[in-house]
Enzyme design. Structure first.
Site, PDB file in Angstrom:
ATOM      1  N   GLU A  55       0.804  -1.213   0.000  1.00 15.38           N
ATOM      2  CA  GLU A  55       0.000   0.000   0.000  1.00 15.38           C
ATOM      3  C   GLU A  55       0.842   1.270   0.000  1.00 15.38           C
ATOM      4  O   GLU A  55       0.466   2.278  -0.601  1.00 15.38           O
ATOM      5  CB  GLU A  55      -0.925   0.008   1.221  1.00 15.38           C
ATOM      6  CG  GLU A  55      -2.013  -1.057   1.212  1.00 15.38           C
ATOM      7  CD  GLU A  55      -3.117  -0.743   0.226  1.00 15.38           C
ATOM      8  OE1 GLU A  55      -3.593   0.408   0.196  1.00 15.38           O
ATOM      9  OE2 GLU A  55      -3.518  -1.659  -0.518  1.00 15.38           O
ATOM     10  N   ASP A  73      -7.793   8.073  -9.214  1.00 23.39           N
ATOM     11  CA  ASP A  73      -8.055   6.671  -9.527  1.00 23.39           C
ATOM     12  C   ASP A  73      -9.522   6.297  -9.347  1.00 23.39           C
ATOM     13  O   ASP A  73      -9.872   5.118  -9.302  1.00 23.39           O
ATOM     14  CB  ASP A  73      -7.177   5.758  -8.663  1.00 23.39           C
ATOM     15  CG  ASP A  73      -7.468   5.886  -7.171  1.00 23.39           C
ATOM     16  OD1 ASP A  73      -8.286   6.749  -6.802  1.00 23.39           O
ATOM     17  OD2 ASP A  73      -6.873   5.139  -6.380  1.00 23.39           O
ATOM     18  N   THR A  78      -7.587   9.157  -0.636  1.00 28.57           N
ATOM     19  CA  THR A  78      -7.140   7.948   0.044  1.00 28.57           C
ATOM     20  C   THR A  78      -6.240   8.365   1.192  1.00 28.57           C
ATOM     21  O   THR A  78      -5.343   9.193   1.014  1.00 28.57           O
ATOM     22  CB  THR A  78      -6.358   7.026  -0.919  1.00 28.57           C
ATOM     23  OG1 THR A  78      -7.216   6.612  -1.977  1.00 28.57           O
ATOM     24  CG2 THR A  78      -5.841   5.798  -0.188  1.00 28.57           C
TER      25      THR A  78
END
Length: 271
Positions: A55, A73, A78
């Site tokens: 990640e 994305d 995020t």
């Protein structure tokens, strides 16, 4: 709460034969029982480091409480130790939980924008002020704890409990956890539940008398098919040169030393 493991089955028959002395335990059963799973704190930390390598290209997962990025994305923002996103709504849930624990925190003002962003990739009402507030909040131990609590409740605990119910050891528990982190805990064909369903159509898990290696290979094959559907996940090295390496080596207990590669970078855990 972990589910009880089903009785150990070898080759489709009970591990203890009629000829075995009363109360005897097969050697393989003793080995399996003695090896810790991901409910062991150190083993859980190993799992966190493995996921972090994929990640965040790092083994130091605790550095990423302050991580926040507006990726292009389709997931909006995020952030955090497990990649909570504004689109899926787990980022919203995180900030709501944090606000209940710490009213008036730096992120509370962005709750309306996060609610509007849920289900879309919108950054409206967020932007640089939101990113700065996130990094400020990350210095608060209450926000750090909120991240760990939601990670466990939404991702780690369901993955671990299902893996235990399927009779999987530490490697399989990690394989499930990594899959649920990337694909989500849903039941559609592209989520964890759908991947597991596809695997079950190809092989039986140990809890059903199946071979653990064959079942995990079927699960990883099913996961790769899902990963290749999405450009952002089309690099399958977190399966090919990480999880599959441990499986090919027969390291079902995920015992260090562990050596693997993700996206071309090499990693190692010695203890």
């Amino acid at each position: 709460m972990a589910l009880a493991l089903p009785a150990l089955v070898l080759g489709g028959t009970p591990a203890a034969s009629a000829a075995a002395p009363a109360g005897a335990v097969a050697p393989s059963a003793r080995v399996r029982a003695s090896a810790p799973g991901l409910d062991d704190p150190h083993m859980k930390d190993i799992a966190m480091r493995l996921v972090c390598s994929a990640e965040n290209s790092s083994l130091e997962w605790r550095r990423f409480f302050a991580y926040i990025e507006p990726y292009d994305d389709g997931r909006g923002y995020t952030g955090g130790i497990i990649g909570f996103t504004s689109r899926t709504g787990d980022m919203l849930e995180l900030v709501e939980n944090y606000t209940r624990a710490r009213p008036g925190n730096p992120l509370a003002a962005f709750l309306p924008a996060l609610r509007r962003a849920k289900g879309s990739d919108s950054h409206a009402g967020l932007g640089k002020p939101f990113e700065e507030a996130w990094r400020e909040a990350a210095r608060d131990t209450a926000f750090q704890q909120a991240q760990e609590d939601l990670r466990d409740r939404m991702y780690f605990d369901p993955a671990f409990q299902q893996a235990k119910a399927d009779g999987l050891r530490a490697l399989g528990q990690f394989v499930y956890y990594d899959a649920i982190v990337m694909h989500g805990p849903g039941g559609d064909e592209d989520s964890f539940g759908g991947i597991r369903k596809s695997a079950l159509a190809k092989a039986r898990p140990p809890s059903r008398g199946g071979d653990e290696r064959a079942y995990l290979n079927a699960f990883l094959d099913a996961r790769k098919k899902v990963m290749k559907k999405e450009e952002a996940h089309s690099d399958t090295s977190r399966v090919d040169t990480a999880q599959r390496v441990f499986l090919d080596n027969g390291n079902f207990d995920l015992r260090p030393p562990l050596k693997w590669k993700v996206y071309g970078d090499s990693y190692r855990i010695d203890e």
